[in-house]
Design a protein around this motif. Structure first.
Motif, PDB file in Angstrom:
ATOM      1  N   MET A 149       5.303 -11.081  -1.196  1.00 36.89           N
ATOM      2  CA  MET A 149       5.028  -9.987  -0.277  1.00 36.89           C
ATOM      3  C   MET A 149       3.535  -9.696  -0.175  1.00 36.89           C
ATOM      4  O   MET A 149       2.996  -9.509   0.918  1.00 36.89           O
ATOM      5  CB  MET A 149       5.773  -8.726  -0.718  1.00 36.89           C
ATOM      6  CG  MET A 149       7.273  -8.795  -0.525  1.00 36.89           C
ATOM      7  SD  MET A 149       8.170  -7.488  -1.414  1.00 36.89           S
ATOM      8  CE  MET A 149       7.274  -6.023  -0.919  1.00 36.89           C
ATOM      9  N   GLU A 150       2.865  -9.658  -1.315  1.00 34.25           N
ATOM     10  CA  GLU A 150       1.425  -9.366  -1.295  1.00 34.25           C
ATOM     11  C   GLU A 150       0.672 -10.459  -0.534  1.00 34.25           C
ATOM     12  O   GLU A 150      -0.222 -10.176   0.276  1.00 34.25           O
ATOM     13  CB  GLU A 150       0.892  -9.244  -2.717  1.00 34.25           C
ATOM     14  CG  GLU A 150      -0.589  -8.903  -2.773  1.00 34.25           C
ATOM     15  CD  GLU A 150      -1.083  -8.658  -4.188  1.00 34.25           C
ATOM     16  OE1 GLU A 150      -2.294  -8.391  -4.348  1.00 34.25           O
ATOM     17  OE2 GLU A 150      -0.270  -8.735  -5.140  1.00 34.25           O
ATOM     18  N   ARG A 151       1.035 -11.713  -0.773  1.00 33.35           N
ATOM     19  CA  ARG A 151       0.369 -12.817  -0.074  1.00 33.35           C
ATOM     20  C   ARG A 151       0.590 -12.721   1.435  1.00 33.35           C
ATOM     21  O   ARG A 151      -0.346 -12.906   2.222  1.00 33.35           O
ATOM     22  CB  ARG A 151       0.894 -14.161  -0.608  1.00 33.35           C
ATOM     23  CG  ARG A 151       0.375 -15.381   0.148  1.00 33.35           C
ATOM     24  CD  ARG A 151       0.996 -16.663  -0.364  1.00 33.35           C
ATOM     25  NE  ARG A 151       2.439 -16.635  -0.365  1.00 33.35           N
ATOM     26  CZ  ARG A 151       3.195 -16.802   0.722  1.00 33.35           C
ATOM     27  NH1 ARG A 151       2.616 -16.986   1.917  1.00 33.35           N
ATOM     28  NH2 ARG A 151       4.503 -16.795   0.629  1.00 33.35           N
ATOM     29  N   ARG A 152       1.812 -12.430   1.826  1.00 28.48           N
ATOM     30  CA  ARG A 152       2.113 -12.324   3.255  1.00 28.48           C
ATOM     31  C   ARG A 152       1.276 -11.237   3.927  1.00 28.48           C
ATOM     32  O   ARG A 152       0.770 -11.417   5.035  1.00 28.48           O
ATOM     33  CB  ARG A 152       3.598 -12.022   3.461  1.00 28.48           C
ATOM     34  CG  ARG A 152       4.523 -13.185   3.164  1.00 28.48           C
ATOM     35  CD  ARG A 152       5.936 -12.813   3.559  1.00 28.48           C
ATOM     36  NE  ARG A 152       6.894 -13.858   3.233  1.00 28.48           N
ATOM     37  CZ  ARG A 152       8.177 -13.824   3.576  1.00 28.48           C
ATOM     38  NH1 ARG A 152       8.635 -12.781   4.254  1.00 28.48           N
ATOM     39  NH2 ARG A 152       8.995 -14.795   3.244  1.00 28.48           N
ATOM     40  N   ALA A 158      -4.949  -4.188  14.869  1.00 28.23           N
ATOM     41  CA  ALA A 158      -4.137  -5.392  15.031  1.00 28.23           C
ATOM     42  C   ALA A 158      -3.378  -5.752  13.764  1.00 28.23           C
ATOM     43  O   ALA A 158      -2.297  -6.354  13.823  1.00 28.23           O
ATOM     44  CB  ALA A 158      -5.031  -6.560  15.463  1.00 28.23           C
ATOM     45  N   ALA A 159      -3.946  -5.371  12.596  1.00 24.64           N
ATOM     46  CA  ALA A 159      -3.309  -5.745  11.334  1.00 24.64           C
ATOM     47  C   ALA A 159      -1.948  -5.081  11.167  1.00 24.64           C
ATOM     48  O   ALA A 159      -1.048  -5.652  10.541  1.00 24.64           O
ATOM     49  CB  ALA A 159      -4.209  -5.391  10.160  1.00 24.64           C
ATOM     50  N   LEU A 182       5.169  -7.931  11.438  1.00 26.00           N
ATOM     51  CA  LEU A 182       5.809  -9.194  11.780  1.00 26.00           C
ATOM     52  C   LEU A 182       5.971 -10.082  10.548  1.00 26.00           C
ATOM     53  O   LEU A 182       6.995 -10.749  10.372  1.00 26.00           O
ATOM     54  CB  LEU A 182       5.001  -9.918  12.858  1.00 26.00           C
ATOM     55  CG  LEU A 182       5.066  -9.321  14.267  1.00 26.00           C
ATOM     56  CD1 LEU A 182       4.056 -10.024  15.181  1.00 26.00           C
ATOM     57  CD2 LEU A 182       6.482  -9.439  14.837  1.00 26.00           C
ATOM     58  N   ALA A 183       4.946 -10.103   9.701  1.00 24.86           N
ATOM     59  CA  ALA A 183       4.995 -10.959   8.512  1.00 24.86           C
ATOM     60  C   ALA A 183       6.090 -10.519   7.548  1.00 24.86           C
ATOM     61  O   ALA A 183       6.731 -11.352   6.893  1.00 24.86           O
ATOM     62  CB  ALA A 183       3.636 -10.947   7.813  1.00 24.86           C
ATOM     63  N   LEU A 184       6.311  -9.211   7.444  1.00 24.73           N
ATOM     64  CA  LEU A 184       7.319  -8.698   6.521  1.00 24.73           C
ATOM     65  C   LEU A 184       8.706  -8.606   7.148  1.00 24.73           C
ATOM     66  O   LEU A 184       9.707  -8.486   6.443  1.00 24.73           O
ATOM     67  CB  LEU A 184       6.907  -7.307   6.020  1.00 24.73           C
ATOM     68  CG  LEU A 184       5.659  -7.235   5.143  1.00 24.73           C
ATOM     69  CD1 LEU A 184       5.345  -5.784   4.809  1.00 24.73           C
ATOM     70  CD2 LEU A 184       5.846  -8.046   3.865  1.00 24.73           C
ATOM     71  N   GLY A 185       8.735  -8.611   8.477  1.00 24.76           N
ATOM     72  CA  GLY A 185      10.013  -8.467   9.152  1.00 24.76           C
ATOM     73  C   GLY A 185      10.454  -7.026   9.296  1.00 24.76           C
ATOM     74  O   GLY A 185      11.643  -6.764   9.547  1.00 24.76           O
ATOM     75  N   LEU A 186       9.534  -6.075   9.137  1.00 28.49           N
ATOM     76  CA  LEU A 186       9.858  -4.671   9.378  1.00 28.49           C
ATOM     77  C   LEU A 186       8.580  -3.952   9.808  1.00 28.49           C
ATOM     78  O   LEU A 186       7.502  -4.196   9.266  1.00 28.49           O
ATOM     79  CB  LEU A 186      10.445  -3.984   8.140  1.00 28.49           C
ATOM     80  CG  LEU A 186       9.543  -3.461   7.028  1.00 28.49           C
ATOM     81  CD1 LEU A 186      10.318  -2.540   6.114  1.00 28.49           C
ATOM     82  CD2 LEU A 186       8.916  -4.588   6.225  1.00 28.49           C
ATOM     83  N   GLU A 202      -2.439 -12.370   4.161  1.00 28.13           N
ATOM     84  CA  GLU A 202      -2.620 -13.396   5.180  1.00 28.13           C
ATOM     85  C   GLU A 202      -2.467 -12.813   6.579  1.00 28.13           C
ATOM     86  O   GLU A 202      -3.223 -13.157   7.498  1.00 28.13           O
ATOM     87  CB  GLU A 202      -1.619 -14.527   4.963  1.00 28.13           C
ATOM     88  CG  GLU A 202      -1.895 -15.362   3.718  1.00 28.13           C
ATOM     89  CD  GLU A 202      -0.856 -16.446   3.514  1.00 28.13           C
ATOM     90  OE1 GLU A 202       0.159 -16.456   4.258  1.00 28.13           O
ATOM     91  OE2 GLU A 202      -1.045 -17.289   2.603  1.00 28.13           O
ATOM     92  N   ALA A 203      -1.522 -11.910   6.758  1.00 28.95           N
ATOM     93  CA  ALA A 203      -1.311 -11.313   8.074  1.00 28.95           C
ATOM     94  C   ALA A 203      -2.493 -10.436   8.481  1.00 28.95           C
ATOM     95  O   ALA A 203      -2.844 -10.358   9.664  1.00 28.95           O
ATOM     96  CB  ALA A 203      -0.027 -10.484   8.081  1.00 28.95           C
ATOM     97  N   GLY A 204      -3.123  -9.794   7.502  1.00 31.60           N
ATOM     98  CA  GLY A 204      -4.253  -8.933   7.813  1.00 31.60           C
ATOM     99  C   GLY A 204      -5.463  -9.676   8.312  1.00 31.60           C
ATOM    100  O   GLY A 204      -6.279  -9.124   9.057  1.00 31.60           O
ATOM    101  N   GLY A 205      -5.589 -10.933   7.919  1.00 31.24           N
ATOM    102  CA  GLY A 205      -6.718 -11.747   8.362  1.00 31.24           C
ATOM    103  C   GLY A 205      -8.051 -11.105   8.008  1.00 31.24           C
ATOM    104  O   GLY A 205      -8.286 -10.722   6.853  1.00 31.24           O
ATOM    105  N   ASP A 206      -8.911 -10.953   8.990  1.00 34.50           N
ATOM    106  CA  ASP A 206     -10.226 -10.364   8.764  1.00 34.50           C
ATOM    107  C   ASP A 206     -10.224  -8.847   8.922  1.00 34.50           C
ATOM    108  O   ASP A 206     -11.272  -8.208   8.763  1.00 34.50           O
ATOM    109  CB  ASP A 206     -11.239 -10.972   9.750  1.00 34.50           C
ATOM    110  CG  ASP A 206     -11.461 -12.458   9.498  1.00 34.50           C
ATOM    111  OD1 ASP A 206     -11.316 -12.881   8.336  1.00 34.50           O
ATOM    112  OD2 ASP A 206     -11.750 -13.193  10.472  1.00 34.50           O
ATOM    113  N   GLU A 207      -9.078  -8.274   9.231  1.00 35.97           N
ATOM    114  CA  GLU A 207      -8.995  -6.818   9.373  1.00 35.97           C
ATOM    115  C   GLU A 207      -9.093  -6.151   7.997  1.00 35.97           C
ATOM    116  O   GLU A 207      -8.685  -6.737   6.984  1.00 35.97           O
ATOM    117  CB  GLU A 207      -7.668  -6.419  10.037  1.00 35.97           C
ATOM    118  CG  GLU A 207      -7.505  -6.904  11.466  1.00 35.97           C
ATOM    119  CD  GLU A 207      -8.392  -6.125  12.414  1.00 35.97           C
ATOM    120  OE1 GLU A 207      -8.493  -4.893  12.270  1.00 35.97           O
ATOM    121  OE2 GLU A 207      -9.003  -6.774  13.290  1.00 35.97           O
TER     122      GLU A 207
END
Length: 211
Positions: free
Chosen positions: A100-103, A53-54, A60-64, A106-111
């Motif tokens: 970018m690193e923060r995004r 899922a990550a 999506l978080a990066l837009g690519l 955060e998008a990875g969540g618990d993955e």
């Protein structure tokens, strides 16, 4: 006497001392070969499960979307993602894109997602011009013909005995990115200047010494 905060030293690009020689190649070759450094690009090494899922969330978080075909490149806006392995990518952006690193995290969540900032590890050379492929072919064992290494492809390879990541840019006229470790950047710049003698004449020859 009032305390003053220390002033941060200005960043120095790995190829700062070679800037004039790179520019001289462009002038002397009348644009047949154009060499320049793209310093301080943000570079993040990302590792995750491409089927998890990550992967979609990070895209999506990066837009690519992260490319899944081996040795391919995806570009969207100011960001570029390079396929380095089945579960590894290099995401490249403009200088100073610390968000970018923060995004990604955060998008990875618990993955399980690994993000390592490798911006200081490498610098980037831009090699372009009508003879760019010919120049790179002097020291690269890859088949660089457009049919084999077309726009949107990348590869981890060697150039002039130096390990690099080679990227064919989106359009043929855009040339190539050559991502090289900072400690070898000076040597590679000297090698490129020497290899371009076919179009510049011998006046720019150097004597590169591997570090």
């Amino acid at each position: 006497m009032a305390d003053t905060a220390p002033t941060a030293a200005p960043l120095r690009s790995p190829l700062g001392p070679a800037r004039d020689r790179l520019a001289a190649v462009t002038r002397s070759s009348r644009g047949a070969v154009r060499l320049a450094e793209l310093p301080f690009l943000t570079q993040l090494d990302v590792r995750l499960d491409p089927k998890g899922a990550a992967a979609d969330a990070v895209g999506l978080a990066l837009g690519l979307p992260l490319p899944v075909e081996p040795d391919t490149v995806v570009r969207a806006g100011e960001l570029t993602a390079l396929w380095l392995g089945p579960d590894e990518w290099l995401v490249v952006g403009p200088p100073g894109r610390r968000d970018m690193e923060r995004r990604i995290r955060e998008a990875g969540g618990d993955e399980p997602v690994s993000v390592v900032d490798v911006s200081a590890q490498r610098t980037t050379l831009l090699v372009s011009g009508p003879r760019a492929r010919d120049l790179l072919a002097h020291g690269c064992s890859l088949d660089l013909h457009p049919r084999a290494f077309r726009a949107g492809r990348c590869a981890q390879t060697t150039l002039g005995r130096t390990q690099v990541v080679l990227v064919a840019r989106d359009e043929p006229s855009a040339g190539f990115w050559v991502l090289v470790r900072s400690s070898f950047a000076g040597y590679l710049a000297d090698w490129l200047v020497d290899a371009a003698v076919e179009w510049t004449g011998p006046d720019l020859l150097t004597e590169p010494q591997p570090k």
